[in-house]
Write a protein that holds these residues in place. Structure first.
Motif, short mmCIF file in Angstrom:
data_model
loop_
_atom_site.label_atom_id
_atom_site.label_comp_id
_atom_site.label_asym_id
_atom_site.label_seq_id
_atom_site.Cartn_x
_atom_site.Cartn_y
_atom_site.Cartn_z
N GLY A 1 40.78 34.21 -25.66
CA GLY A 1 41.61 35.45 -26.56
C GLY A 1 40.97 36.75 -25.90
N TRP A 2 41.88 37.82 -26.37
CA TRP A 2 41.45 39.14 -25.77
C TRP A 2 39.94 39.51 -26.02
CZ3 TRP A 2 43.49 43.96 -28.74
CH2 TRP A 2 43.08 45.18 -28.15
N HIS A 3 39.62 39.35 -27.34
CA HIS A 3 38.25 39.92 -27.66
C HIS A 3 36.97 39.54 -26.80
CE1 HIS A 3 41.11 41.68 -30.49
NE2 HIS A 3 41.33 40.47 -31.15
N ILE A 4 37.24 37.97 -26.88
CA ILE A 4 35.88 37.39 -26.21
C ILE A 4 36.04 37.75 -24.83
CG2 ILE A 4 37.27 35.38 -25.36
CD1 ILE A 4 34.10 35.20 -27.38
N GLU A 5 37.02 38.24 -23.90
CA GLU A 5 36.74 38.72 -22.50
C GLU A 5 35.63 39.72 -22.64
OE1 GLU A 5 40.48 39.82 -21.36
OE2 GLU A 5 41.49 37.89 -21.43
N CYS A 6 35.92 40.74 -23.50
CA CYS A 6 34.94 41.84 -23.41
C CYS A 6 33.63 41.63 -24.09
CB CYS A 6 35.53 43.06 -24.36
SG CYS A 6 37.13 43.35 -23.68
N SER A 7 33.42 40.65 -24.98
CA SER A 7 32.30 40.48 -25.32
C SER A 7 31.31 39.73 -24.30
CB SER A 7 32.15 39.53 -26.70
OG SER A 7 32.49 40.40 -27.70
N ALA A 8 31.92 38.74 -23.68
CA ALA A 8 31.50 37.82 -22.69
C ALA A 8 31.00 38.61 -21.47
CB ALA A 8 32.30 36.49 -22.23
N TRP B 1 40.12 51.28 -18.31
CA TRP B 1 39.75 50.16 -17.41
C TRP B 1 40.17 48.97 -18.00
CZ3 TRP B 1 37.32 55.00 -17.57
CH2 TRP B 1 37.03 55.54 -16.50
N SER B 2 40.57 49.01 -19.24
CA SER B 2 40.72 47.69 -19.74
C SER B 2 41.69 46.96 -19.14
CB SER B 2 41.01 47.66 -21.46
OG SER B 2 42.16 48.64 -21.69
N VAL B 3 42.67 47.80 -18.65
CA VAL B 3 44.02 47.04 -18.03
C VAL B 3 43.52 46.52 -16.68
CG1 VAL B 3 46.19 47.58 -16.71
CG2 VAL B 3 45.52 48.94 -18.94
N LEU B 4 42.65 47.04 -16.13
CA LEU B 4 41.86 46.56 -14.77
C LEU B 4 41.39 45.12 -14.98
CD1 LEU B 4 40.41 49.52 -13.22
CD2 LEU B 4 42.84 48.93 -13.46
N ARG B 5 40.57 45.07 -16.36
CA ARG B 5 39.86 43.97 -16.46
C ARG B 5 40.42 42.86 -17.32
NH1 ARG B 5 36.37 44.11 -19.56
NH2 ARG B 5 36.61 45.94 -20.58
N ASP B 6 41.60 43.22 -17.90
CA ASP B 6 42.29 42.16 -18.60
C ASP B 6 43.52 41.68 -18.03
OD1 ASP B 6 40.27 42.50 -20.57
OD2 ASP B 6 41.60 43.47 -22.19
N GLU B 7 43.22 41.79 -16.52
CA GLU B 7 44.35 41.15 -15.86
C GLU B 7 45.16 39.97 -16.35
OE1 GLU B 7 41.48 40.51 -15.15
OE2 GLU B 7 41.16 38.79 -13.81
N LEU B 8 44.22 39.21 -17.08
CA LEU B 8 44.63 37.91 -17.40
C LEU B 8 45.85 37.97 -18.42
CD1 LEU B 8 42.65 35.15 -18.83
CD2 LEU B 8 45.02 35.15 -17.96
N SER B 9 45.58 38.85 -19.55
CA SER B 9 46.41 39.04 -20.58
C SER B 9 47.46 39.62 -20.34
CB SER B 9 45.60 39.58 -21.85
OG SER B 9 44.57 38.69 -22.32
N ILE B 10 47.16 41.03 -19.88
CA ILE B 10 48.37 41.98 -19.36
C ILE B 10 49.37 41.32 -18.56
CG2 ILE B 10 47.23 43.26 -17.56
CD1 ILE B 10 48.81 45.72 -19.09
N GLY B 11 48.73 40.47 -17.40
CA GLY B 11 49.61 40.18 -16.42
C GLY B 11 50.47 38.99 -16.83
N VAL B 12 50.01 37.89 -17.73
CA VAL B 12 50.90 36.98 -18.26
C VAL B 12 51.70 37.39 -19.24
CG1 VAL B 12 50.65 34.97 -19.80
CG2 VAL B 12 48.79 35.33 -18.13
N LEU B 13 51.43 38.53 -19.98
CA LEU B 13 52.46 39.03 -21.25
C LEU B 13 53.55 39.72 -20.35
CD1 LEU B 13 53.07 39.94 -23.96
CD2 LEU B 13 52.06 42.15 -23.32
N MET B 14 53.21 40.55 -19.57
CA MET B 14 54.18 41.21 -18.85
C MET B 14 55.11 40.51 -17.81
SD MET B 14 52.23 44.68 -17.92
CE MET B 14 53.69 45.60 -17.44
#
Length: 428
Positions: free
Chosen positions: A170-177, A22-35
RNA sequence: GGUGGGUUGGCCGAGAGGCGAGGCAACGGCCUGCAAAGCCGUGUACACCGGUUCGAAUCCGGUACUCACCUCCA
């Protein structure tokens, strides 16, 4: 990618923080920008469209193999404010600092957190920084980014104002928040792939605890899936893989193949594993079909799963052992069928259905004559005529004709079987 | 260098001091007109070397090979 989480959600009332796939779904920000940054300059697809496309592909693959839908799938971009307030408080508490350079980055100060490394049993002093790591504005190479200042090449749509300058989390804070926003400051289980234990989960734990949250009580790390011995790609490759596998076998077979090994071990999905899973599933279905025919008159009995099955599942989700109980029940049920002990057959059938339900194995062959479509009805009528002629031939011991009919049906994909209770056919 | 896994019969894959989980494949038998399905039976498997023990795949020590992660990105 794993039935694991739907299994847990299916048998308990545990609160799950869906992660991993599911992380890919939620981290759309990071993955999207990167890709988006890595594709050809002329590609018109926006980072958020790309991320959403990936999300849809994953969702459909998960749904296909019977993974229960998450209660909610928060998106990182909807919680930027929560992330920023978390970062602000971490700075206040002395666990984070803004970079000394003009980058606009904010880092977590790992030296300030005594528990750092507890999740993966590593001592901070022993951690070795990558030789090619860019120290950037870090005080220590082991510190990690909470906020990343915007870089010129990055899209403006992926940048938010902050007290430390424009940028993104940053990547990690997304999940904690998101965890604290949607699950509260304490929750039961945090799942994820084994590959995410460090640094990601370690960092989440550190920042959430440093913030003041109790965070997860338990961690559930699943093994990874290899394909023909190859490690699966974490990027787009996964969805292509899921698509390919689902094209090769029925969803229930794919689910069985993925569940056949314990969740913590690495699963190697090769062509043979699908064939074997198909054989195992066929065996289960054949029993349900056979027992269903034998028990047509009786109402289906509802029974709990066998005790051994429950014991296996209770012991760290021992699905492989639970499957052994399932197969053992089928073996014994088949023997009862041969012996004509219908009471035992009914018991075995009810138990098998209870077990397959827990395992989320959606077996369409749960009852004879499952397909009520017009095409199936027409086929049945035609096959029935041929079987009548074959029966007549057999009655007069004209086995040449009988076998010709059976062979002709087989060539058309219709399997004919003579049982004690008459002749049956199936598409196989 | 650190941390955590792995090595089980032809294949997959559990188990974790004494009883050969289970599936697939193979072989024999029963059943069948013949098949199919099903059932019954057939395997002395635990990487290697030592040790502990009445007994080790399982515990201890060592060796080999192998995989993953080590905060760039996700």
């Amino acid at each position: 990618m794993f039935p694991l989480f739907s299994l847990v959600a299916g048998i308990g009332t545990l609160l799950i923080w869906y992660y991993g796939g599911w992380s890919v779904l939620r981290d759309e920000l990071s993955i999207g920008v990167l890709m988006a940054a890595s594709v050809a300059a002329g590609d018109p697809e926006r980072w958020w469209a790309l991320a959403y496309r990936v999300e849809l592909e994953f969702s459909s693959a998960y749904a296909a193999i019977g993974i229960l839908p998450p209660t909610y799938e928060p998106r990182a971009t909807a919680s930027i404010g929560e992330m920023q307030s978390m970062i602000a408080r971490l700075i206040e508490r002395g666990h984070a600092y803004a970079a000394g350079d003009a980058s606009g980055d904010v880092y977590f100060d790992t030296a300030s957190w005594a528990g750092y490394g507890e999740l993966t049993a590593q001592r901070r002093e022993d951690m070795q920084d990558a030789a090619d790591a860019d120290p950037r504005g870090k005080r220590d190479p082991r510190d990690f980014a909470l906020w990343k200042g915007r870089k010129a090449a990055e899209p403006a749509t992926a940048s938010w104002p902050s007290p430390w300058g424009d940028g993104r989390p940053g990547w990690h804070i997304e999940c904690s928040a998101m965890a604290r926003r949607y699950l509260g400051d304490a929750f039961d289980i945090h799942g994820g792939g084994l590959d995410l234990r460090f640094p990601h989960h370690e960092n989440e734990l550190a920042q959430s605890r440093a913030y003041g949250d109790a965070f997860a009580s338990h961690w559930l790390h699943n093994g990874l899936v290899n394909v023909n011995g190859q490690k699966m790609s974490k990027s787009l490759g996964n969805s292509i893989f899921a698509h390919d596998v689902l094209a090769q076998a029925r969803p229930v077979v794919v689910r069985y193949a993925l569940a056949a090994a314990h969740y913590r071990s690495t699963i190697d999905l090769h062509d043979g594993s699908l064939v074997e899973a198909e054989a195992a599933v066929d065996r289960i279905e054949a029993f349900l079909l056979r027992s269903g025919r034998a028990l047509t008159a009786g109402a289906p009995t509802v029974l709990p799963v066998p005790e051994a099955f429950g014991t296996a599942m209770d012991d760290d989700l021992g699905v492989p052992q639970a499957l052994a109980v399932l197969h053992e029940t089928i073996r014994s049920g088949n023997a009862s069928l041969d012996a004509g002990d219908l009471a035992a057959v009914a018991r075995a059938r009810a138990e098998v259905r209870a077990m397959t339900a827990v395992l989320g194995l959606d077996l369409s062959a749960d009852a004879a004559g499952r397909d009520g479509s017009a095409a199936h009805g027409a086929l049945g009528a035609l096959v029935g005529q041929l079987l009548e002629r074959r029966a007549a031939a057999r009655a007069r011991k004209d086995f040449t004709t009988a076998d010709e009919i059976r062979d002709a049906l087989a060539a058309a994909g219709v399997l004919v079987e003579d049982g004690a209770d008459g002749t049956h056919w199936s598409l196989g």
